[in-house]
Write a protein that holds these residues in place. Sequence first.
Motif, mmCIF file in Angstrom:
data_model
loop_
_atom_site.group_PDB
_atom_site.id
_atom_site.type_symbol
_atom_site.label_atom_id
_atom_site.label_comp_id
_atom_site.label_asym_id
_atom_site.label_seq_id
_atom_site.Cartn_x
_atom_site.Cartn_y
_atom_site.Cartn_z
ATOM 1 N N GLY A 1 0.810 -1.205 0.000
ATOM 2 C CA GLY A 1 0.000 0.000 0.000
ATOM 3 C C GLY A 1 0.850 1.265 0.000
ATOM 4 N N LEU A 2 0.200 2.380 0.355
ATOM 5 C CA LEU A 2 0.850 3.692 0.347
ATOM 6 C C LEU A 2 1.020 4.204 1.764
ATOM 7 N N SER A 3 2.079 4.955 1.973
ATOM 8 C CA SER A 3 2.297 5.603 3.258
ATOM 9 C C SER A 3 1.338 6.774 3.404
ATOM 10 N N LEU A 4 0.778 6.928 4.593
ATOM 11 C CA LEU A 4 -0.136 8.046 4.826
ATOM 12 C C LEU A 4 0.622 9.356 4.982
ATOM 13 N N ALA A 5 1.903 9.280 5.371
ATOM 14 C CA ALA A 5 2.663 10.496 5.636
ATOM 15 C C ALA A 5 3.116 11.192 4.365
ATOM 16 N N ASN A 6 3.574 10.426 3.366
ATOM 17 C CA ASN A 6 4.106 11.058 2.149
ATOM 18 C C ASN A 6 3.540 10.488 0.860
ATOM 19 N N LYS A 7 2.556 9.584 0.980
ATOM 20 C CA LYS A 7 1.848 9.017 -0.183
ATOM 21 C C LYS A 7 2.758 8.193 -1.102
ATOM 22 N N ARG A 8 3.911 7.784 -0.624
ATOM 23 C CA ARG A 8 4.808 6.946 -1.417
ATOM 24 C C ARG A 8 4.493 5.480 -1.165
ATOM 25 N N ILE B 1 4.872 1.925 0.189
ATOM 26 C CA ILE B 1 5.578 1.502 1.391
ATOM 27 C C ILE B 1 6.794 0.651 1.045
ATOM 28 N N SER B 2 6.698 -0.136 -0.014
ATOM 29 C CA SER B 2 7.831 -0.977 -0.407
ATOM 30 C C SER B 2 9.057 -0.140 -0.755
ATOM 31 N N GLU B 3 8.841 1.061 -1.342
ATOM 32 C CA GLU B 3 9.974 1.937 -1.648
ATOM 33 C C GLU B 3 10.598 2.519 -0.382
ATOM 34 N N LEU B 4 9.781 2.755 0.639
ATOM 35 C CA LEU B 4 10.311 3.265 1.897
ATOM 36 C C LEU B 4 11.078 2.184 2.658
ATOM 37 N N ILE B 5 10.540 0.976 2.638
ATOM 38 C CA ILE B 5 11.097 -0.096 3.459
ATOM 39 C C ILE B 5 12.357 -0.679 2.836
ATOM 40 N N GLY B 6 12.445 -0.737 1.511
ATOM 41 C CA GLY B 6 13.566 -1.390 0.840
ATOM 42 C C GLY B 6 14.931 -0.936 1.322
ATOM 43 N N PRO B 7 15.287 0.355 1.173
ATOM 44 C CA PRO B 7 16.614 0.810 1.640
ATOM 45 C C PRO B 7 16.767 0.743 3.148
ATOM 46 N N ARG B 8 15.680 0.964 3.893
ATOM 47 C CA ARG B 8 15.765 0.897 5.355
ATOM 48 C C ARG B 8 16.060 -0.536 5.817
ATOM 49 N N PRO C 1 19.509 5.235 9.923
ATOM 50 C CA PRO C 1 18.367 5.152 8.985
ATOM 51 C C PRO C 1 17.999 3.721 8.618
ATOM 52 N N GLY C 2 17.551 2.984 9.610
ATOM 53 C CA GLY C 2 17.158 1.605 9.388
ATOM 54 C C GLY C 2 15.663 1.405 9.547
ATOM 55 N N LEU C 3 15.262 0.146 9.525
ATOM 56 C CA LEU C 3 13.838 -0.175 9.616
ATOM 57 C C LEU C 3 13.275 0.158 10.995
ATOM 58 N N GLY C 4 14.087 0.006 12.032
ATOM 59 C CA GLY C 4 13.629 0.339 13.373
ATOM 60 C C GLY C 4 13.340 1.820 13.531
ATOM 61 N N VAL D 1 2.507 1.748 7.420
ATOM 62 C CA VAL D 1 3.953 1.528 7.528
ATOM 63 C C VAL D 1 4.278 0.774 8.815
ATOM 64 N N VAL D 2 3.599 1.112 9.904
ATOM 65 C CA VAL D 2 3.820 0.418 11.174
ATOM 66 C C VAL D 2 3.484 -1.064 11.029
ATOM 67 N N GLN D 3 2.352 -1.359 10.377
ATOM 68 C CA GLN D 3 1.960 -2.748 10.189
ATOM 69 C C GLN D 3 2.979 -3.494 9.324
ATOM 70 N N ALA D 4 3.431 -2.873 8.250
ATOM 71 C CA ALA D 4 4.388 -3.533 7.350
ATOM 72 C C ALA D 4 5.712 -3.788 8.063
ATOM 73 N N CYS D 5 6.223 -2.801 8.796
ATOM 74 C CA CYS D 5 7.489 -2.974 9.524
ATOM 75 C C CYS D 5 7.365 -4.073 10.578
ATOM 76 N N SER D 6 6.247 -4.090 11.288
ATOM 77 C CA SER D 6 6.053 -5.105 12.325
ATOM 78 C C SER D 6 6.033 -6.509 11.728
ATOM 79 N N MET D 7 5.381 -6.678 10.587
ATOM 80 C CA MET D 7 5.332 -7.984 9.945
ATOM 81 C C MET D 7 6.708 -8.404 9.437
ATOM 82 N N ILE D 8 7.479 -7.469 8.939
ATOM 83 C CA ILE D 8 8.828 -7.812 8.455
ATOM 84 C C ILE D 8 9.706 -8.248 9.622
ATOM 85 N N PHE D 9 9.653 -7.513 10.720
ATOM 86 C CA PHE D 9 10.437 -7.907 11.895
ATOM 87 C C PHE D 9 10.016 -9.293 12.382
ATOM 88 N N ALA D 10 8.705 -9.532 12.437
ATOM 89 C CA ALA D 10 8.222 -10.835 12.889
ATOM 90 C C ALA D 10 8.656 -11.945 11.936
#
Length: 311
Positions: A74-81, A83-90, A260-263, A277-286
């Motif tokens: 999906g899309l980030s609510l903060a910047n409309k990008r 989420i996969s693009e935000l999470i990849g480098p992090r 500048p990591g996922l955490g 984004v919170v849900q996606a990060c939590s699932m990746i960590f899990a």
Amino acid sequence: MAQRIALGLLTLFVISLMIAFGVELLPGDLAQEILGQGATPEGLRVLRLQLGLDVPPHIRYFDWLGGMVTGDMGLSLANKRPISELIGPRLSNTLFLGGFAALIAIPVALILGILAALYRNSLYDRSVNIFTLTSISFPEFFIAYILILFFAIKLGWFPGISNISSELTLIEKLYRTLLPAASLTLVVVAHMMRMTRTSIINLLSSPYIEMARLKGIKPLRIITRHALPNALAPIVNVIAINLAYLVVGVVIVEVVFVYPGLGQLLVDSVSKRDVPVVQACSMIFASVYILLNLTADIISIVTNPRLLYPR
């Protein structure tokens, strides 16, 4: 082994339910909380449609879970990008930090454990045990602040903020991430060191070790060539478990060093109420934690096939 894989997938499914259920328990109107008190009714209506708040919770859950499985977060609510693009480098930065810490922690733990077994009950053995137990007793943020105080502020050897980017060379990245990697190392090295020491000491009374001693083989060679290979099963298992902790427990260290990591992304998204984004990060960590724990189980079975046939 198939049973363990199925149990891991079931655990991940339960965690996804907990994440979705936790979002549902957030107090108040989520759209109102995100947009603030100055939100217009039209803005609230549009945001509720974007969040899927107009459909039942179970439908939202399965839509979100299906998107996670297919990679559409999906899309980030903060910047409309996306989420996969935000999470990849992090995520790449987090794995880099965790891998760097592992490259330091594993050899240090093995060397300290071997020497502690070789000189057990000596002053060195007691000193190493006291130091490692002390370091593991403190929380990660306390160790991180101590390292910043001495090595960044007082001595000025390393930067207190570990800001890295893709433009930096590998040497520059390693230099800027050394303090956060050292913080993680001090936390996890005690487990691996004590397991190495205990496993080797348990084998030193074995008949083949006694025979090696009678042949006049040096004690260090006995441990490294005869005892250590047979003690690898529990050691590798605890290493895999600590690697899982390195990736998941990196959140606090990333926040302290503004890494500048996922955490760091997870914490920033919580402050912004960026729920997708919170849900996606939590699932990746899990997922990473469960995968590494599953790897530890598989390694234990490979190194000790008797575990396939429990009594």
